[in-house]
Design a protein around this motif. Structure first.
Motif, PDB file in Angstrom:
ATOM      1  N   HIS A   1      44.659 -29.308  60.672  1.00 35.71           N
ATOM      2  CA  HIS A   1      44.882 -29.444  62.198  1.00 35.71           C
ATOM      3  C   HIS A   1      46.727 -29.439  62.375  1.00 35.71           C
ATOM      4  N   GLY A   2      46.985 -29.054  63.413  1.00 36.57           N
ATOM      5  CA  GLY A   2      48.216 -29.033  63.677  1.00 36.57           C
ATOM      6  C   GLY A   2      48.883 -30.551  63.986  1.00 36.57           C
ATOM      7  N   SER A   3      49.931 -30.709  65.041  1.00 37.20           N
ATOM      8  CA  SER A   3      50.622 -31.895  65.112  1.00 37.20           C
ATOM      9  C   SER A   3      50.573 -32.370  66.744  1.00 37.20           C
ATOM     10  N   SER A   4      49.523 -31.518  67.756  1.00 42.39           N
ATOM     11  CA  SER A   4      49.574 -31.858  68.756  1.00 42.39           C
ATOM     12  C   SER A   4      48.936 -33.183  69.079  1.00 42.39           C
ATOM     13  N   GLY A   5      49.233 -33.723  70.394  1.00 42.22           N
ATOM     14  CA  GLY A   5      48.594 -34.972  70.809  1.00 42.22           C
ATOM     15  C   GLY A   5      47.058 -34.998  70.705  1.00 42.22           C
ATOM     16  N   ALA A   6      46.465 -33.873  71.024  1.00 44.31           N
ATOM     17  CA  ALA A   6      44.882 -33.869  70.944  1.00 44.31           C
ATOM     18  C   ALA A   6      44.514 -34.276  69.696  1.00 44.31           C
ATOM     19  N   ASP A   7      45.127 -33.364  68.477  1.00 41.48           N
ATOM     20  CA  ASP A   7      44.924 -33.620  67.129  1.00 41.48           C
ATOM     21  C   ASP A   7      45.089 -34.832  66.469  1.00 41.48           C
ATOM     22  N   VAL A   8      46.267 -35.514  67.021  1.00 38.65           N
ATOM     23  CA  VAL A   8      46.475 -37.024  66.477  1.00 38.65           C
ATOM     24  C   VAL A   8      45.595 -37.999  66.915  1.00 38.65           C
ATOM     25  N   GLU A   9      45.170 -37.680  68.379  1.00 41.76           N
ATOM     26  CA  GLU A   9      44.005 -38.366  68.967  1.00 41.76           C
ATOM     27  C   GLU A   9      42.594 -38.252  68.032  1.00 41.76           C
ATOM     28  N   SER A  10      42.430 -36.965  67.731  1.00 43.05           N
ATOM     29  CA  SER A  10      41.250 -36.796  67.178  1.00 43.05           C
ATOM     30  C   SER A  10      41.218 -37.297  65.607  1.00 43.05           C
ATOM     31  N   GLN A  11      42.226 -37.360  64.969  1.00 43.36           N
ATOM     32  CA  GLN A  11      42.416 -37.858  63.633  1.00 43.36           C
ATOM     33  C   GLN A  11      42.238 -39.355  63.615  1.00 43.36           C
ATOM     34  N   ILE A  12      42.925 -40.207  64.803  1.00 47.97           N
ATOM     35  CA  ILE A  12      42.872 -41.587  64.945  1.00 47.97           C
ATOM     36  C   ILE A  12      41.455 -42.074  65.034  1.00 47.97           C
ATOM     37  N   LEU A  13      40.755 -41.017  66.073  1.00 49.93           N
ATOM     38  CA  LEU A  13      39.289 -41.516  66.463  1.00 49.93           C
ATOM     39  C   LEU A  13      38.521 -41.515  65.133  1.00 49.93           C
ATOM     40  N   GLN A  14      38.760 -40.441  64.359  1.00 50.22           N
ATOM     41  CA  GLN A  14      37.990 -40.304  63.074  1.00 50.22           C
ATOM     42  C   GLN A  14      38.121 -41.392  62.318  1.00 50.22           C
ATOM     43  N   GLU A  15      39.382 -41.960  62.192  1.00 48.82           N
ATOM     44  CA  GLU A  15      39.767 -43.339  61.297  1.00 48.82           C
ATOM     45  C   GLU A  15      39.084 -44.290  61.592  1.00 48.82           C
ATOM     46  N   ILE A  16      38.995 -44.400  63.109  1.00 48.37           N
ATOM     47  CA  ILE A  16      38.324 -45.578  63.819  1.00 48.37           C
ATOM     48  C   ILE A  16      36.909 -45.670  63.513  1.00 48.37           C
ATOM     49  N   ARG A  17      36.326 -44.620  63.374  1.00 51.07           N
ATOM     50  CA  ARG A  17      34.961 -44.517  63.150  1.00 51.07           C
ATOM     51  C   ARG A  17      34.766 -44.850  61.733  1.00 51.07           C
TER      52      ARG A  17
ATOM     53  N   CYS B   1      20.407 -40.517  62.333  1.00 49.70           N
ATOM     54  CA  CYS B   1      21.182 -40.117  61.092  1.00 49.70           C
ATOM     55  C   CYS B   1      21.561 -41.221  60.243  1.00 49.70           C
ATOM     56  N   GLN B   2      21.282 -42.424  60.476  1.00 48.32           N
ATOM     57  CA  GLN B   2      21.517 -43.845  59.852  1.00 48.32           C
ATOM     58  C   GLN B   2      22.914 -43.814  58.936  1.00 48.32           C
ATOM     59  N   PRO B   3      23.999 -43.991  59.621  1.00 49.51           N
ATOM     60  CA  PRO B   3      25.338 -43.793  58.937  1.00 49.51           C
ATOM     61  C   PRO B   3      25.568 -44.891  58.089  1.00 49.51           C
ATOM     62  N   CYS B   4      24.700 -45.891  57.760  1.00 51.07           N
ATOM     63  CA  CYS B   4      24.826 -47.081  57.082  1.00 51.07           C
ATOM     64  C   CYS B   4      24.015 -46.574  55.642  1.00 51.07           C
ATOM     65  N   ALA B   5      23.108 -46.078  55.586  1.00 53.29           N
ATOM     66  CA  ALA B   5      22.231 -45.572  54.662  1.00 53.29           C
ATOM     67  C   ALA B   5      22.748 -44.355  54.049  1.00 53.29           C
ATOM     68  N   VAL B   6      23.568 -43.231  54.903  1.00 50.33           N
ATOM     69  CA  VAL B   6      24.107 -42.320  54.175  1.00 50.33           C
ATOM     70  C   VAL B   6      25.521 -42.245  54.341  1.00 50.33           C
ATOM     71  N   SER B   7      26.419 -41.898  53.269  1.00 49.45           N
ATOM     72  CA  SER B   7      27.648 -42.110  53.253  1.00 49.45           C
ATOM     73  C   SER B   7      28.311 -40.890  53.878  1.00 49.45           C
ATOM     74  N   TYR B   8      28.268 -40.549  55.210  1.00 47.64           N
ATOM     75  CA  TYR B   8      29.028 -39.247  55.465  1.00 47.64           C
ATOM     76  C   TYR B   8      30.514 -39.132  55.348  1.00 47.64           C
ATOM     77  N   ASP B   9      30.741 -37.847  54.899  1.00 48.39           N
ATOM     78  CA  ASP B   9      32.294 -37.520  54.683  1.00 48.39           C
ATOM     79  C   ASP B   9      32.937 -37.221  55.734  1.00 48.39           C
ATOM     80  N   PHE B  10      32.306 -36.847  56.962  1.00 48.58           N
ATOM     81  CA  PHE B  10      32.955 -36.526  58.068  1.00 48.58           C
ATOM     82  C   PHE B  10      32.106 -36.603  59.408  1.00 48.58           C
ATOM     83  N   ILE B  11      32.319 -37.225  60.285  1.00 50.69           N
ATOM     84  CA  ILE B  11      31.805 -37.555  61.466  1.00 50.69           C
ATOM     85  C   ILE B  11      32.274 -36.591  62.579  1.00 50.69           C
ATOM     86  N   GLY B  12      32.115 -35.619  63.103  1.00 49.57           N
ATOM     87  CA  GLY B  12      32.821 -34.839  64.126  1.00 49.57           C
ATOM     88  C   GLY B  12      32.452 -35.229  65.516  1.00 49.57           C
TER      89      GLY B  12
END
Length: 373
Positions: A88-104, A283-294
């Motif tokens: 991912h680049g360093s655009s605002g949209a990418d920063v938002e996407s990465q932070i939302l991923q971290e929030i999840r 998808c039961q995200p507590c029972a399955v440890s997903y590596d990525f949630i897009g």
């Protein structure tokens, strides 16, 4: 244990709640890195407090029991992988996407660390486990698992899986999608084979704003699909439209959104049709440890990340949206939600509260002032 080879085919505005009025902040708009860095931390703080604080309190006090929503794990290695590969680049949209991923990731980790939630698929009820395993697709060659969610680009992901397994020549082939053939589901494997893949394979899923997904399902199934009109629509009309209880001629092709919502309120979330069942239950995200949630909101970039992460061949790309596709716009969603009686919306949201909280989607703003616009 060595994995079994595939033996199938060839593949929103800010505000606060006042009284009974729902009014939460909307999602962050993309912008420059400087603007994102100033705005997003406060959004992260807000969402984490809501999800990992308020929702935990609700669970501890048993408040979710009356909501017919099961208790809420997921990991997330995306940020580490992004730092290593620079996908991912360093655009605002990418920063938002990465932070939302971290929030999840952090919210799911907090929620799913509680004692009263299932920490493996084997601690799920038989019905919950059956639903989950029937929604996880397997690719043994590239060693990944994908939990598909209807109305979150799952048809295109199934095309990708079929191309990667050799069952389909290209994702752009113009054919009607068969949602079962040439696909390997985790439910078709033996317990030891399931355990191996859950432990060693890359696991991902995609999510979408809950009410937008719900509206998309409503417009598609009751506006375009005759089989859904006959099976669900006719029954909904008979059950919820005054004076039509014994109307054998009800075609089910004119179900209103309010009638659909009333039907959902009477449904057990664990027995809903997959197109409107909460993502949590699918998808039961507590029972399955997903590596990525897009997310559907960052579909193109998140799909590109997944394809690179699993080592997909260069000729495999995520399909573009079809020209006939009718997206749910913010204006359309605003119209439908503001047209609903507030009582119905207040009763509906608890059924999808885990989707809102775990996946960092603010509750919709339907205050009188907001709905006037």
């Amino acid at each position: 244990m060595v994995p079994r080879r595939q033996d199938y085919g060839m593949k929103r505005s800010d505000g606060a709640r006042s009284g009974s009025v729902i009014n939460f902040s909307t999602t962050v708009s993309s912008g420059s890195v400087r603007r994102s860095s100033a705005v997003l931390p406060s959004v992260l703080t807000f969402l984490v407090i809501v999800a990992s604080g308020g929702l935990l309190l609700m669970i501890e006090k048993g408040m979710l029991n009356s909501m017919e929503t099961p208790s809420p794990r997921g990991g997330g290695k995306r940020l580490d992988f992004i730092r290593q590969t620079g996908i991912h680049g360093s655009s605002g949209a990418d920063v938002e996407s990465q932070i939302l991923q971290e929030i999840r990731n952090r919210t799911i980790k907090t929620m799913c660390s509680q004692r009263n939630v299932p920490h493996s698929i084997w601690s799920l009820s038989p019905l919950q486990r059956k639903t989950l395993l029937q929604h996880i697709l397997v690719n043994d060659e590239y060693r990944f698992l994908y939990c598909y969610v209807p109305k979150v680009a799952c048809s295109n992901w199934k095309r990708v899986l079929k191309v990667m397994s050799g069952a389909l020549e290209s994702v752009d082939v113009n054919i009607k999608m068969d949602h079962r053939s040439d696909l390997l589901f985790l439910s078709s494997l033996k317990p030891e084979e399931i355990r191996y893949r859950l432990t060693h394979y890359f696991k991902f899923m995609f999510v979408r704003e809950p009410m937008e997904r719900l509206l998309s399902a409503y417009r598609n199934k009751f506006g375009e699909i005759e089989s859904y009109q006959r099976k669900y629509g006719a029954e909904i009309v008979k059950r919820y439209r005054k004076g039509r209880a014994k109307d054998a001629s009800a075609a089910g092709d004119d179900v209103t959104f309010a009638e659909f919502v009333r039907y959902l309120l009477d449904e057990d979330v664990e027995r809903m049709n997959e197109h409107w069942m909460p993502v949590y239950n699918l998808c039961q995200p507590c029972a399955v440890s997903y590596d990525f949630i897009g997310s559907y909101e960052h579909l193109e970039k998140d799909a590109e990340y997944v394809l690179q992460r699993v080592g997909a061949p260069a000729f495999v790309h995520f399909p573009e949206r079809q020209t006939w596709y009718k997206p749910v716009t913010a204006e359309t969603l605003h119209y439908y939600l503001c047209s609903l009686p507030q009582k119905l919306l207040r009763e509906l949201l608890p059924k999808y509260i885990l989707d809102f909280s775990l996946f960092a989607y603010p509750l919709p703003n339907t205050t009188t002032a907001h709905c006037r616009h």
